[in-house]
Every structure is written in C-alpha cells, then in structure tokens.
Design a protein around this motif. Structure first.
Motif, PDB file in Angstrom:
ATOM      1  N   ARG A   1     -69.210  56.817  24.948  1.00 16.58           N
ATOM      2  CA  ARG A   1     -70.362  57.635  25.682  1.00 16.58           C
ATOM      3  C   ARG A   1     -69.980  57.690  26.968  1.00 16.58           C
ATOM      4  NH1 ARG A   1     -75.486  55.264  25.919  1.00 16.58           N
ATOM      5  NH2 ARG A   1     -74.578  53.148  25.937  1.00 16.58           N
ATOM      6  N   SER A   2     -69.244  56.925  27.759  1.00 10.97           N
ATOM      7  CA  SER A   2     -68.928  56.733  29.434  1.00 10.97           C
ATOM      8  C   SER A   2     -68.019  58.126  29.571  1.00 10.97           C
ATOM      9  CB  SER A   2     -68.400  55.687  29.896  1.00 10.97           C
ATOM     10  OG  SER A   2     -69.159  54.553  29.531  1.00 10.97           O
ATOM     11  N   LEU A   3     -66.921  58.058  28.492  1.00  9.51           N
ATOM     12  CA  LEU A   3     -65.672  59.216  28.565  1.00  9.51           C
ATOM     13  C   LEU A   3     -66.282  60.514  28.493  1.00  9.51           C
ATOM     14  CD1 LEU A   3     -62.826  57.109  27.447  1.00  9.51           C
ATOM     15  CD2 LEU A   3     -63.269  57.859  29.643  1.00  9.51           C
ATOM     16  N   ASP A   4     -67.355  60.553  27.326  1.00  8.27           N
ATOM     17  CA  ASP A   4     -67.764  61.822  26.958  1.00  8.27           C
ATOM     18  C   ASP A   4     -68.722  62.454  28.157  1.00  8.27           C
ATOM     19  OD1 ASP A   4     -66.869  61.987  24.412  1.00  8.27           O
ATOM     20  OD2 ASP A   4     -68.662  61.205  23.391  1.00  8.27           O
ATOM     21  N   VAL A   5     -69.755  61.564  28.677  1.00  9.27           N
ATOM     22  CA  VAL A   5     -70.410  62.099  29.730  1.00  9.27           C
ATOM     23  C   VAL A   5     -69.693  62.117  31.116  1.00  9.27           C
ATOM     24  CG1 VAL A   5     -72.782  62.047  30.923  1.00  9.27           C
ATOM     25  CG2 VAL A   5     -72.661  61.190  28.728  1.00  9.27           C
ATOM     26  N   ASN A   6     -68.889  61.120  31.531  1.00  5.90           N
ATOM     27  CA  ASN A   6     -68.517  61.149  32.987  1.00  5.90           C
ATOM     28  C   ASN A   6     -67.255  61.629  33.131  1.00  5.90           C
ATOM     29  OD1 ASN A   6     -71.000  59.532  33.354  1.00  5.90           O
ATOM     30  ND2 ASN A   6     -69.763  57.506  33.273  1.00  5.90           N
ATOM     31  N   LEU A   7     -66.752  62.080  32.033  1.00 10.87           N
ATOM     32  CA  LEU A   7     -65.291  62.840  31.985  1.00 10.87           C
ATOM     33  C   LEU A   7     -65.459  64.144  31.353  1.00 10.87           C
ATOM     34  CD1 LEU A   7     -62.237  63.359  32.794  1.00 10.87           C
ATOM     35  CD2 LEU A   7     -61.565  62.208  30.625  1.00 10.87           C
ATOM     36  N   MET A   8     -65.819  64.233  30.123  1.00 13.20           N
ATOM     37  CA  MET A   8     -65.657  65.366  29.337  1.00 13.20           C
ATOM     38  C   MET A   8     -67.093  66.196  29.850  1.00 13.20           C
ATOM     39  SD  MET A   8     -63.063  65.290  27.850  1.00 13.20           S
ATOM     40  CE  MET A   8     -63.342  66.803  26.951  1.00 13.20           C
TER      41      MET A   8
ATOM     42  N   HIS B   1     -67.822  67.100  32.733  1.00 13.24           N
ATOM     43  CA  HIS B   1     -67.130  67.853  33.738  1.00 13.24           C
ATOM     44  C   HIS B   1     -66.073  68.909  33.049  1.00 13.24           C
ATOM     45  CE1 HIS B   1     -69.062  64.952  36.441  1.00 13.24           C
ATOM     46  NE2 HIS B   1     -68.337  63.945  36.080  1.00 13.24           N
ATOM     47  N   VAL B   2     -65.506  68.261  32.085  1.00 15.38           N
ATOM     48  CA  VAL B   2     -64.197  69.202  31.681  1.00 15.38           C
ATOM     49  C   VAL B   2     -64.880  70.593  30.882  1.00 15.38           C
ATOM     50  CG1 VAL B   2     -62.548  69.438  29.909  1.00 15.38           C
ATOM     51  CG2 VAL B   2     -62.476  67.297  31.125  1.00 15.38           C
ATOM     52  N   ASN B   3     -66.050  70.026  30.169  1.00 15.16           N
ATOM     53  CA  ASN B   3     -66.830  71.241  29.286  1.00 15.16           C
ATOM     54  C   ASN B   3     -67.311  72.158  30.497  1.00 15.16           C
ATOM     55  OD1 ASN B   3     -66.228  70.094  26.966  1.00 15.16           O
ATOM     56  ND2 ASN B   3     -68.242  68.819  26.900  1.00 15.16           N
TER      57      ASN B   3
ATOM     58  N   LEU C   1     -59.810  64.324  37.730  1.00 17.18           N
ATOM     59  CA  LEU C   1     -60.147  65.875  37.266  1.00 17.18           C
ATOM     60  C   LEU C   1     -60.531  66.757  38.329  1.00 17.18           C
ATOM     61  CD1 LEU C   1     -60.663  67.720  34.992  1.00 17.18           C
ATOM     62  CD2 LEU C   1     -62.967  67.269  34.838  1.00 17.18           C
ATOM     63  N   ALA C   2     -61.299  66.166  39.344  1.00 16.02           N
ATOM     64  CA  ALA C   2     -61.654  66.876  40.630  1.00 16.02           C
ATOM     65  C   ALA C   2     -60.458  67.463  41.366  1.00 16.02           C
ATOM     66  CB  ALA C   2     -62.667  66.269  41.197  1.00 16.02           C
ATOM     67  N   GLU C   3     -59.648  66.391  41.502  1.00 19.47           N
ATOM     68  CA  GLU C   3     -58.671  66.686  42.445  1.00 19.47           C
ATOM     69  C   GLU C   3     -57.582  67.655  41.892  1.00 19.47           C
ATOM     70  OE1 GLU C   3     -57.779  62.276  44.612  1.00 19.47           O
ATOM     71  OE2 GLU C   3     -56.566  62.536  42.619  1.00 19.47           O
ATOM     72  N   TRP C   4     -57.591  67.640  40.465  1.00 19.99           N
ATOM     73  CA  TRP C   4     -56.678  68.751  39.797  1.00 19.99           C
ATOM     74  C   TRP C   4     -57.201  70.059  39.785  1.00 19.99           C
ATOM     75  CZ3 TRP C   4     -56.677  72.353  35.882  1.00 19.99           C
ATOM     76  CH2 TRP C   4     -55.726  72.907  35.440  1.00 19.99           C
ATOM     77  N   LEU C   5     -58.703  70.206  39.884  1.00 22.86           N
ATOM     78  CA  LEU C   5     -59.432  71.457  39.861  1.00 22.86           C
ATOM     79  C   LEU C   5     -59.123  71.872  41.269  1.00 22.86           C
ATOM     80  CD1 LEU C   5     -62.601  70.614  37.800  1.00 22.86           C
ATOM     81  CD2 LEU C   5     -60.772  71.868  37.006  1.00 22.86           C
ATOM     82  N   SER C   6     -59.153  71.127  41.947  1.00 23.69           N
ATOM     83  CA  SER C   6     -59.112  71.671  43.562  1.00 23.69           C
ATOM     84  C   SER C   6     -57.705  72.159  43.960  1.00 23.69           C
ATOM     85  CB  SER C   6     -59.495  70.448  44.349  1.00 23.69           C
ATOM     86  OG  SER C   6     -59.444  70.835  45.836  1.00 23.69           O
TER      87      SER C   6
END
Ligand SMILES: NC(=O)c1ccc[n+]([C@@H]2O[C@H](COP(=O)([O-])OP(=O)(O)OC[C@H]3O[C@@H](n4cnc5c(N)ncnc54)[C@H](O)[C@@H]3O)[C@@H](O)[C@H]2O)c1
Length: 272
Positions: A113-120, A122-124, A169-174
């Motif tokens: 659940r943590s990886l789904d919401v707190n990471l995926m 943002h990815v979605n 992820l945010a760093e990568w996107l930036s």
C-alpha cells in the motif's frame, strides 16, 4: 518558459485535496486567484466539502471535486483526460496524496500500500500529465514527499522507504523534463498537524516542531514562484540532510540516539 508562477488563469489538480496539506493547498491556490482547482481525492465526500467551502469564499467558483484513486493508473489517465477536455490544459499537478501504513518493519500489505500510493501514485500522475506539459513546454509537477524521504521515519520503514523513492523520482523528473519546460518541486516537511499525524504518538511527542497545513501550502506557493526544487517547510531539515551526507556514520549514531530518546526503546523492544 516564463519565470515563476502566476496562478491567474491557470488550472491545477491537487491529489489528496480532501484533507490536510492538500486541502490547505487548494485554498491557497484559490486565494492566489487560480482559475480552476480540482480537488481530487479517493474520499470524494471530503473533496466535495473542500470544493464547496472554497466556492463559498471565492465568488468565481474556482473549485471542482473529483473522485480519484492515484493507485489506479487508468483512473489517473481518465482524470487528466476529463480535466483537460472540460476545463483546460493542466498547468499544475500537485501529487500530494499519501498514506502512513504500518509500524516498524510492517507487513507485506503495508509495503504494497505504501509503495502503491507514496510512489506509484506519483508515477501514474507523471506518466499521465507530464508528456502533455512537455509538449506545451509549460507545466509544474509537485511531489509531496516528506522529510522522511531525505532522512527517515523512526516508526515506520514502509513510509521511510516509499518517501525516499518519491524523492528519487522527483529528482529524476526534474533532471529529465526541465529542458522541456516542466518544473518539478519536491515537498519534504517534518510533522504537520493533519489527520495523518493525529494517531501518531511518536510524532505527538515532538509536536513542538509541528506546522499547520497552511504553513506548508504557503511554502509551496513560494517555491512555485521561484521554481525551487526542494521545499523544506522545516528549515532544519536542510541541516540534517547535510550532516547525513557529510558523515553517514555520525548521522546514524545521532539518529539512533534521537530514536531512543523519542521512543524510550530498549534494544530488545526495538524490533517491532
Ligand atoms: N502530516 C505530516 O506530518 C506529513 C509530513 C510529511 C509529509 N506528509 C505528506 O503530505 C501528504 C498529505 O498528507 P496529510 O498529512 O495532509 O494527510 P491526510 O491524511 O490529511 O491527507 C491525505 C489525503 O490523501 C487522500 N488519499 C490517500 N490515498 C489516496 C489515493 N490512493 N488516491 C487519492 N487520494 C488518496 C486521503 O483521502 C486524504 O484526503 C502525504 O503525501 C503525506 O505523506 C505529511
């Protein structure tokens, strides 16, 4: 791309907008004259309440509520399509929904659940909205991570690890999208008084450093104006992060001592 961020005429989506930091951010955007702010939340009743309250205050009725589960990529894509078709191109996406699940090492469901919401989550959102922003060469994408994503969360490994992933992820996107005109910010507060922290006894123990959600929203608006990447509503987090980078062994020792102080944990009680 123009410097800074002028809310006038803009369209924003705030996930997790139904409460806490997201709600305060929706209000702050309305206060700064945003044309439309979409209060997007899994809890659609909460989103409706926030949107209605904003529209009572601001006569141009800037707020709309939308049911959205950030874990479901199709739900996020549909939200982007709907907003862009019915309201207009999305200028600002605040990827703010998050959860705090589990204690200690947690169980497998806490991790999923943590990886789904707190990471995926943002990815979605990034997959659904950033390509359009890049094509228009204009857009802001904000990730609400946490100081736990730069440092740690003493109580909860799934939260700490998923928030570290969100920062990465945010760093990568930036790095990847700045040349396409998309600015990315990463918000890393320590304790903020919201529904998420109410039941958290450890955080309550350090509540002297707690901020209100409105304080965090103000910092995010300032960061939008300057297109700053790292948003640290608690400035001391910058110092802690520097200590971590400068001497990891020393930092870990300090963190163990802080954890013992805050949890009064004995070594045998430490593994939960
Ligand atoms: N409160 C703090 O101390 C603190 C500190 C650092 C970072 N954060 C982060 O700030 C963000 C906002 O948290 P908050 O403190 O305002 O908590 P909150 O619980 O008040 O708000 C979170 C909101 O996200 C929504 N949400 C949860 N899962 C969702 C999903 N799958 N899809 C759509 N919406 C979903 C919830 O319904 C809720 O309205 C989170 O990412 C959190 O991790 C909070």
């Amino acid at each position: 791309m123009a410097d800074g961020f002028d809310a006038a005429g803009k369209v924003a989506v705030v996930t997790g907008g139904g409460s806490g930091i997201g709600q305060a951010l929706c209000r702050a955007l309305a206060q700064h004259g945003i044309r439309s702010v979409v209060v997007a939340d899994r809890n659609v009743e909460a989103a409706w309440r926030v949107a209605a309250a904003i529209n009572e205050t601001y006569s141009h009725g800037p707020a709309l509520a939308l049911e959205l589960d950030v874990v479901e990529s199709r739900s996020v894509e549909a939200a982007v399509e709907k907003v862009e078709a019915e309201i207009g191109p999305i200028d600002l996406w605040c990827s703010n929904a998050g959860i705090h699940a589990g204690d200690g090492l947690g169980d497998t469901s806490d991790w999923r659940r943590s990886l789904d919401v707190n990471l995926m989550g943002h990815v979605n959102a990034a997959r659904a909205v950033i390509p359009q922003m890049a094509r228009r060469r204009n857009g802001h994408f904000i990730v609400t991570a946490s100081a736990a994503g730069l440092l740690t969360d003493f109580r909860c490994a799934p939260y700490a690890a998923s928030k570290h992933a969100a920062v990465a992820l945010a760093e990568w996107l930036s790095i990847t999208y700045a040349d396409d005109g998309v600015s990315v910010s990463c918000v890393c507060p320590e304790g903020v008084r919201t529904g998420m922290t109410k039941p958290n006894s450890l955080k309550a123990g350090v509540s002297s450093g707690f901020l209100e959600p409105e304080d965090v929203a103000r910092e995010i608006i300032e960061a939008l104006k300057t297109r700053r990447f790292l948003v640290l509503p608690h400035p001391r987090v910058a110092e802690y992060e520097q200590r971590r980078a400068a001497d990891r062994e020393n930092w870990l020792g300090r963190m163990r001592a802080a954890r013992r102080r805050l949890t009064q944990a004995t070594p045998s009680a430490a593994a939960s």
